[in-house]
Design a protein around this motif. Structure first.
Motif, mmCIF file in Angstrom:
data_model
loop_
_atom_site.group_PDB
_atom_site.id
_atom_site.type_symbol
_atom_site.label_atom_id
_atom_site.label_comp_id
_atom_site.label_asym_id
_atom_site.label_seq_id
_atom_site.Cartn_x
_atom_site.Cartn_y
_atom_site.Cartn_z
ATOM 1 N N HIS A 1 8.892 6.148 -9.966
ATOM 2 C CA HIS A 1 7.598 5.613 -10.414
ATOM 3 C C HIS A 1 6.906 6.610 -11.350
ATOM 4 N N TRP B 1 9.125 7.017 -5.351
ATOM 5 C CA TRP B 1 7.935 7.659 -5.935
ATOM 6 C C TRP B 1 8.313 8.428 -7.202
ATOM 7 N N ARG C 1 -3.147 3.280 0.888
ATOM 8 C CA ARG C 1 -2.368 2.148 1.400
ATOM 9 C C ARG C 1 -1.232 2.647 2.299
ATOM 10 N N VAL C 2 -0.610 3.732 1.868
ATOM 11 C CA VAL C 2 0.467 4.322 2.672
ATOM 12 C C VAL C 2 -0.064 4.658 4.071
ATOM 13 N N SER D 1 -5.579 4.869 -4.319
ATOM 14 C CA SER D 1 -5.380 3.594 -3.624
ATOM 15 C C SER D 1 -3.955 3.505 -3.067
ATOM 16 N N ARG D 2 -2.990 4.058 -3.794
ATOM 17 C CA ARG D 2 -1.617 4.045 -3.284
ATOM 18 C C ARG D 2 -1.480 4.913 -2.013
ATOM 19 N N LYS E 1 -5.697 4.967 -9.122
ATOM 20 C CA LYS E 1 -4.423 4.350 -8.696
ATOM 21 C C LYS E 1 -3.741 5.222 -7.653
ATOM 22 N N TYR E 2 -3.791 6.536 -7.866
ATOM 23 C CA TYR E 2 -3.157 7.444 -6.918
ATOM 24 C C TYR E 2 -3.817 7.319 -5.540
ATOM 25 N N LEU F 1 4.734 10.984 -3.082
ATOM 26 C CA LEU F 1 3.295 11.086 -3.336
ATOM 27 C C LEU F 1 2.875 12.470 -3.807
#
Ligand SMILES: Cc1cc2nc3c(=O)[nH]c(=O)nc-3n(C[C@H](O)[C@H](O)[C@H](O)COP(=O)(O)OP(=O)(O)OC[C@H]3O[C@@H](n4cnc5c(N)ncnc54)[C@H](O)[C@@H]3O)c2cc1C
Length: 561
Positions: A483, A480, A533-534, A529-530, A526-527, A419
């Protein structure tokens, strides 16, 4: 200004040490101390402000709208601060950061002129040992790195730089005391974002200005203006809306991409949009554009031709205009420098462009710069040659994790993170705005505030759950980093010789060839929300170890003398 060193005490252990007193470190220390942690900030600078402390060159200013750059965390702060210009300049930006630090009484937690030279993780005692330039060794449970991604300037590799008898400096180190420009012959090396600001600002103030250009950049007008009291009142009333827009857009600005397909509208409609955007303030020309300009060669080429024509219209000498048009990359695949009368500067008799592809610089001499063509005499040489971007500040610290692994070695071919905030093998080390995080490719403070909040919540979680050690798993880091790398594959920017891809001909190992996956290209939403979520999933990808929770300010039992 700070009483440098005043906060240096006999104290050697902290719950957290934050390195860097820029936008990131200032907010981070607020959050940590608000939580009751015993924390301090160390910075090698003589005072707070980071980017805005260092870069004092004429013309240094935001290309983010000022009111989208400021912190959003305090309604009171938003009410109190009046941005004077849409794109505020360095002195005002530094005043703002000082205002924030003073308002929240943060200066007392900061220590300046403190370069962190080394940070070693002590496995036995589960703490970080931080060696400071003044000889002290400090320890902490959490090491939070807010080192900046553009905080290590790089000089060109030229012979004779020490021989020059006049004044010379990198723009990052522009002197704090005023530099007399009137009547001076000035040489400037570089035509990147910084150079474009300096050149335009000093062209009419110096006797003579010679610009040494290797590769031109695509510039577009900043279209700055003052903000009146009425306009500021309106901005204040819309802050919620403004920050909501920033949170919605990939770049963290108010600018939203045009959702129409590039090829679905007529050429006339495309040009109409570009004509409008060219006259609008800020990054609209880049970020309100069709999305295809980032991914589709043909679309990018058509738009680049449009901007090239704009340059031709603004520069009187056609030969100079052609030299100012980039030949090796399309518009927007590198961070776009915004400018104020940059191109018009070349219409002045006292401004000359030297293309060092045609006539390379041979050396710096006592009197100036010698190219293969001639020798130029100068009173001042300005190196506007950019930064060892993204990982430079990390590489300059001897950071060693579990098992003594040096981060510099681990990241030799490019960073790998989880991240952009964690590194496997480096427990309890956090990077709220690290390489591959949500900050570097966006309006930084929007990413920084999110990163600081996330990291602070993470520390709070550890403390409330009785964990004293946390580390990203190798799988989480691998996935990550893969990704982040994968996202480059669709972007034209992967081909650019730019700091987005780790290119810097003045840094050993970064010259050319291998791409470094430096920035997260998925955009802010997007960052966020990711990362959220983590957190919601109990910080998946992080391994925790239980242990005694450190009381604030006390050293963990195992480490006590
Ligand atoms: C000229 C310029 C203009 C910019 N304009 C914009 C803009 O308009 N919009 C935008 O979003 N971004 C802009 N940026 C990016 C800018 O860096 C960020 O906006 C933001 O200031 C980053 O804050 P930071 O706290 O993460 O890092 P920085 O502000 O870089 O602060 C990092 C601090 O860490 C310190 N440090 C580093 N290594 C060590 C060490 N070993 N020991 C002790 N201290 C250390 C440094 O001295 C520095 O003070 C600009 C950058 C530059 C250079």
């Amino acid at each position: 200004m700070a009483d440098n060193g005043k906060n240096r005490s006999e104290k050697t252990h902290y719950d957290a040490i934050v390195v860097g007193a820029g936008v990131c470190g200032i907010y981070q220390i607020k959050r940590l101390t608000d939580m009751g942690l015993d924390a301090t900030v160390l910075d090698s600078a003589g005072d707070l402000g980071g980017t805005w402390y260092w870069n004092r060159y004429p013309g240094a200013r935001f290309d983010s709208e000022s009111y989208t750059y400021g912190y959003s965390f305090s309604k009171e702060l938003l009410e109190e601060w009046h941005w004077k210009e849409r794109f505020s300049s360095q002195p005002e930006n530094l005043r703002y950061l000082n205002f924030v630090a003073d308002k929240f009484d943060l200066r007392k937690h900061m220590q300046f002129n403190c370069r962190v030279e080394a940070a070693h993780y002590d496995e036995v005692e589960n703490l970080w040992r931080v060696r400071v330039g003044d000889g002290r060794e400090l320890t902490c449970r959490f090491l939070v790195l807010g080192l900046g991604l553009l905080s290590i300037p790089t000089l060109p590799r030229l012979d004779g730089m020490d021989d020059f008898k006049g004044q010379s400096f990198h723009t990052f180190y522009w002197p704090h005391e005023p530099v007399e420009l009137k009547g001076k012959r000035v040489g400037i090396i570089g035509t990147g974002a910084t150079a474009i600001q300096v050149i335009a600002e000093i062209a009419d103030k110096v006797e003579d200005l010679v610009v040494f250009q290797r590769r031109p950049n695509w510039g577009a007008p900043l279209n700055n203006s003052e903000i009146s009291d009425e306009e500021m009142a309106d901005i204040r009333s819309r802050y919620d809306e403004i920050f909501a827009a920033c949170a919605r857009t990939p770049g963290g600005f108010e600018h939203e991409p045009d959702r129409r397909g590039f090829w679905e509208v007529s050429r006339e409609e495309r040009v109409a949009l570009w004509d409008k955007l060219y006259d609008e303030p800020g990054f609209g020309i880049w970020l309100r554009n069709f999305r295809e300009i980032f991914t589709d060669e043909k679309a990018n080429a058509e738009f680049s031709d449009y901007i090239a024509d704009r340059i031709r219209r603004r520069v009187k000498d056609p030969a100079v205009a052609e030299k100012l048009i980039p030949f090796d990359h399309g518009f927007g695949v590198q961070r776009v420098p915004l400018e104020t009368h940059y191109y018009e500067a070349y219409n002045r008799d006292n401004v000359h462009l030297v293309d060092i592809k045609d006539t390379p610089i041979e050396r710096v001499t006592e009197k100036g710069i010698r190219t293969s063509d001639k020798e130029f005499d100068f009173d001042i040489i300005v190196y506007a040659t950019g930064f060892d971007a993204i990982t430079g500040a990390f590489d300059r610290i001897d950071i060693r994790g579990a098992g003594g692994q040096r981060l510099r070695d681990k990241w030799q071919d490019g960073p790998s993170t989880y991240l952009g905030m964690f590194i496997h093998g480096y427990p309890n080390l956090l990077m709220p705005a690290g390489p591959q995080s949500g900050s570097a490719s966006t309006n930084y403070p929007r990413g920084i505030e999110f990163g600081v909040n996330w990291c602070t919540d993470f520390i709070a979680y550890m403390m409330s759950h009785g964990y004293n050690r946390a580390e990203a798993t190798p799988e989480a880091e691998e996935s990550w980093t893969a990704h982040v790398a994968k996202m480059y594959s669709t972007m034209l920017m992967r081909k650019a010789k730019s700091w987005f891809t780790g290119y810097n001909s003045n840094v050993e190992g970064h010259e050319h060839g291998k791409i470094r996956y430096f920035v997260y290209n998925g955009g802010g939403p997007k960052y966020v929300s990711r990362a959220n979520r983590v957190a919601e999933n109990g910080y998946e990808g992080i391994e925790f170890a239980p242990g005694p929770v450190t009381g604030t300010g006390t050293r963990p039992a195992a480490a006590a003398e």
